[in-house]
Enzyme design. Sequence first.
Site, PDB file in Angstrom:
ATOM      1  N   MET A  22      33.804  25.746  15.101  1.00  0.00           N
ATOM      2  CA  MET A  22      35.055  25.578  14.380  1.00  0.00           C
ATOM      3  C   MET A  22      36.021  24.722  15.198  1.00  0.00           C
ATOM      4  O   MET A  22      35.975  24.707  16.427  1.00  0.00           O
ATOM      5  CB  MET A  22      35.682  26.948  14.098  1.00  0.00           C
ATOM      6  CG  MET A  22      34.836  27.835  13.207  1.00  0.00           C
ATOM      7  SD  MET A  22      35.612  29.427  12.845  1.00  0.00           S
ATOM      8  CE  MET A  22      36.903  28.887  11.730  1.00  0.00           C
ATOM      9  N   ASP A  23      36.867  23.988  14.481  1.00  0.00           N
ATOM     10  CA  ASP A  23      37.927  23.165  15.084  1.00  0.00           C
ATOM     11  C   ASP A  23      37.428  21.894  15.768  1.00  0.00           C
ATOM     12  O   ASP A  23      38.208  21.220  16.449  1.00  0.00           O
ATOM     13  CB  ASP A  23      38.768  23.973  16.094  1.00  0.00           C
ATOM     14  CG  ASP A  23      39.665  24.996  15.416  1.00  0.00           C
ATOM     15  OD1 ASP A  23      39.930  24.844  14.214  1.00  0.00           O
ATOM     16  OD2 ASP A  23      40.096  25.937  16.094  1.00  0.00           O
ATOM     17  N   GLY A  64      36.304  19.253  14.153  1.00  0.00           N
ATOM     18  CA  GLY A  64      36.552  18.086  13.307  1.00  0.00           C
ATOM     19  C   GLY A  64      35.450  17.749  12.327  1.00  0.00           C
ATOM     20  O   GLY A  64      35.349  16.596  11.895  1.00  0.00           O
ATOM     21  N   GLU A 120      30.613  21.918   4.905  1.00  0.00           N
ATOM     22  CA  GLU A 120      30.285  23.350   5.034  1.00  0.00           C
ATOM     23  C   GLU A 120      28.807  23.605   4.710  1.00  0.00           C
ATOM     24  O   GLU A 120      28.431  24.636   4.153  1.00  0.00           O
ATOM     25  CB  GLU A 120      31.176  24.206   4.125  1.00  0.00           C
ATOM     26  CG  GLU A 120      32.662  24.058   4.374  1.00  0.00           C
ATOM     27  CD  GLU A 120      33.131  24.623   5.709  1.00  0.00           C
ATOM     28  OE1 GLU A 120      32.299  25.172   6.457  1.00  0.00           O
ATOM     29  OE2 GLU A 120      34.329  24.490   6.002  1.00  0.00           O
ATOM     30  N   ALA A 121      27.953  22.670   5.123  1.00  0.00           N
ATOM     31  CA  ALA A 121      26.537  22.726   4.747  1.00  0.00           C
ATOM     32  C   ALA A 121      25.813  23.930   5.330  1.00  0.00           C
ATOM     33  O   ALA A 121      24.800  24.374   4.774  1.00  0.00           O
ATOM     34  CB  ALA A 121      25.830  21.437   5.166  1.00  0.00           C
ATOM     35  N   VAL A 178      32.116  35.654   5.889  1.00  0.00           N
ATOM     36  CA  VAL A 178      33.378  36.301   5.535  1.00  0.00           C
ATOM     37  C   VAL A 178      34.474  35.262   5.729  1.00  0.00           C
ATOM     38  O   VAL A 178      34.568  34.644   6.796  1.00  0.00           O
ATOM     39  CB  VAL A 178      33.665  37.540   6.407  1.00  0.00           C
ATOM     40  CG1 VAL A 178      35.070  38.082   6.122  1.00  0.00           C
ATOM     41  CG2 VAL A 178      32.622  38.618   6.175  1.00  0.00           C
ATOM     42  N   GLY A 214      37.826  33.600   6.618  1.00  0.00           N
ATOM     43  CA  GLY A 214      38.903  33.858   7.558  1.00  0.00           C
ATOM     44  C   GLY A 214      39.507  32.543   7.998  1.00  0.00           C
ATOM     45  O   GLY A 214      39.199  31.486   7.447  1.00  0.00           O
ATOM     46  N   TYR A 244      38.867  33.776  13.206  1.00  0.00           N
ATOM     47  CA  TYR A 244      37.775  33.308  14.050  1.00  0.00           C
ATOM     48  C   TYR A 244      38.346  32.600  15.266  1.00  0.00           C
ATOM     49  O   TYR A 244      39.369  31.914  15.176  1.00  0.00           O
ATOM     50  CB  TYR A 244      36.857  32.365  13.264  1.00  0.00           C
ATOM     51  CG  TYR A 244      36.078  33.083  12.189  1.00  0.00           C
ATOM     52  CD1 TYR A 244      34.826  33.630  12.463  1.00  0.00           C
ATOM     53  CD2 TYR A 244      36.599  33.235  10.913  1.00  0.00           C
ATOM     54  CE1 TYR A 244      34.122  34.310  11.480  1.00  0.00           C
ATOM     55  CE2 TYR A 244      35.901  33.906   9.926  1.00  0.00           C
ATOM     56  CZ  TYR A 244      34.656  34.442  10.214  1.00  0.00           C
ATOM     57  OH  TYR A 244      33.969  35.123   9.246  1.00  0.00           O
TER      58      TYR A 244
END
Length: 226
Positions: free
Chosen positions: A37-38, A40, A113-114, A197, A199, A209
């Site tokens: 996450m984050d 890019g 988001e594969a 889930v 978040g 997360y």
Amino acid sequence: MAHPHAGPHHAAGCAAASGSDGRPLHAAALKFFWGPMDCGKSTMALQMNYNHARQGRRGLVTTRIDRSLGPQVTTRIGLAHEAIEVTDDLDLRALVRGRWADGVRVDYLICDEAGLYSVEHVEQMAELVDSYDVDVFAFGLATDFRSCLFPAAQRLFELADEVARIQVEVLCWCGREGLLNARVVDGQVVREGAQVVIGDTAATADVRYQVLCRRHHRTGDLGPRV
């Protein structure tokens, strides 16, 4: 079936035949860009779409369970783009064929988001590349909050022509490289629960997360409380 964008040479199997976008037929590829996450991923997905579109190529942008909970790709730096929501029963091949039947050219797919897609969706991506000469650029997480591979990500690692880790560095609170996505509930790292889930990374979220290095993911150490 013959590619609907191909010239007369495609049916004859001419290796030099080109599609209407000028690229050689049978040159399409399935590429998977991954990271925590984050890092890019969604930003890169939108940049990829922009780069191809400005050269006259036509594509579709798809996503699954975007943080906005809407049919769009959003980024934490404020970029957004409308997208097609990938549901369990959506067939990516039928989606492309439907656009072709309507006279709309589709040269590539951007799949954000594969990691959250189904394994069957990944098989469909590979078929679009191999049988329809459609480029597929997939972007997503590789592992879940337990540090286990998402099934779709695993299949992408197995099938993709190219796999690349996104190079934007994400840091753990300790300064080490952030590798893993921890799920935090009531201020504690949780190890059990549904694989997906919704978040956010905001500290105020009920479920959030946080990217941690392996050491602190294993110990559940979220760092100094602010």
